[in-house]
Design a protein around this motif. Sequence first.
Motif, short mmCIF file in Angstrom:
data_model
loop_
_atom_site.label_atom_id
_atom_site.label_comp_id
_atom_site.label_asym_id
_atom_site.label_seq_id
_atom_site.Cartn_x
_atom_site.Cartn_y
_atom_site.Cartn_z
N ILE A 119 0.76 -0.61 -0.10
CA ILE A 119 0.09 0.11 -0.38
C ILE A 119 0.82 1.42 0.11
O ILE A 119 0.36 1.86 -0.70
N LYS A 120 1.92 0.95 0.98
CA LYS A 120 2.61 2.17 1.07
C LYS A 120 3.56 2.77 -0.47
O LYS A 120 3.73 3.60 -1.13
N ALA A 121 3.51 1.24 -1.17
CA ALA A 121 4.36 1.62 -2.89
C ALA A 121 3.64 2.23 -3.80
O ALA A 121 3.58 3.69 -4.44
N VAL A 122 2.37 1.89 -3.44
CA VAL A 122 1.27 2.50 -4.18
C VAL A 122 0.71 4.07 -4.03
O VAL A 122 0.80 4.58 -5.24
N MET A 123 0.94 3.86 -3.20
CA MET A 123 0.65 5.44 -2.85
C MET A 123 2.30 6.50 -2.63
O MET A 123 1.76 7.54 -3.39
N ILE A 124 3.67 5.94 -2.49
CA ILE A 124 4.72 6.46 -3.53
C ILE A 124 4.49 6.82 -4.97
O ILE A 124 5.13 7.83 -4.68
N ALA A 125 4.00 5.50 -5.66
CA ALA A 125 4.55 5.55 -6.60
C ALA A 125 2.72 6.99 -7.08
O ALA A 125 3.13 7.38 -8.64
N SER A 126 2.14 6.71 -6.42
CA SER A 126 1.14 7.93 -6.86
C SER A 126 1.41 9.26 -6.73
O SER A 126 1.23 10.56 -8.04
N GLU A 127 2.40 9.67 -5.68
CA GLU A 127 2.81 10.99 -5.60
C GLU A 127 4.21 11.29 -6.46
O GLU A 127 4.02 12.00 -7.06
N ALA A 128 5.06 10.27 -6.44
CA ALA A 128 6.02 10.47 -7.41
C ALA A 128 5.44 10.53 -9.12
O ALA A 128 5.55 11.39 -9.63
N GLY A 129 4.51 10.08 -9.30
CA GLY A 129 4.35 9.79 -10.94
C GLY A 129 2.63 11.33 -11.08
O GLY A 129 2.45 11.19 -11.99
N ASP A 130 2.61 11.91 -10.14
CA ASP A 130 1.71 13.30 -10.09
C ASP A 130 1.59 13.75 -11.28
O ASP A 130 2.82 14.06 -11.25
#
Length: 162
Positions: A148-159
Amino acid sequence: MNSENEFSILFNLNGDEIHYLGDPTRRLLNVLREDYHLTGVKEGCGEGECGACAILVDGHLYNSCLMMPYQINHKSVLTIEGFRDSKRFEIISRAFEAAGAVQCGFCTPGMVMATEALLRKNPHPLRDEIASFMSGNLCRCTGYDMIIKAVMIASEAGDGLW
Ligand code: FES
Ligand code: FES
């Protein structure tokens, strides 16, 4: 239909136009792995429960172990092999690494495809939305917090990319 067991199916596979001539009722998972050597599409449970065989069909997430070639006629199929040269793959894979969400790695291709499918639908998912969407993808190793943390990081990084 060309003979009792053959069927002509046209589809796009990772950007290439494909003409499949064969049994339309084979498992798509086997077709992808055996005929096109796309072994990033993993077989876990083989019955739609684990998500290891996840692919995108016209941008939507499917378990290829539950599909047959006739269902992809005139559609676009994306496997992890077709996704891996993209910027979004780079962002997702780095996020999984940063979060410690990869151990044995068997589930990872399916997790990455599920993440891509989720972020295409919802570029800024909440924690509960991620947990719910990813619940069809099982991991024996990491525990789901890291995923879940990985998906949140990806969401933020790939904004802006989704
Ligand atoms: S191998 Fe397809 S869902 Fe498990
Ligand atoms: S990292 Fe081993 S099954 Fe997920």
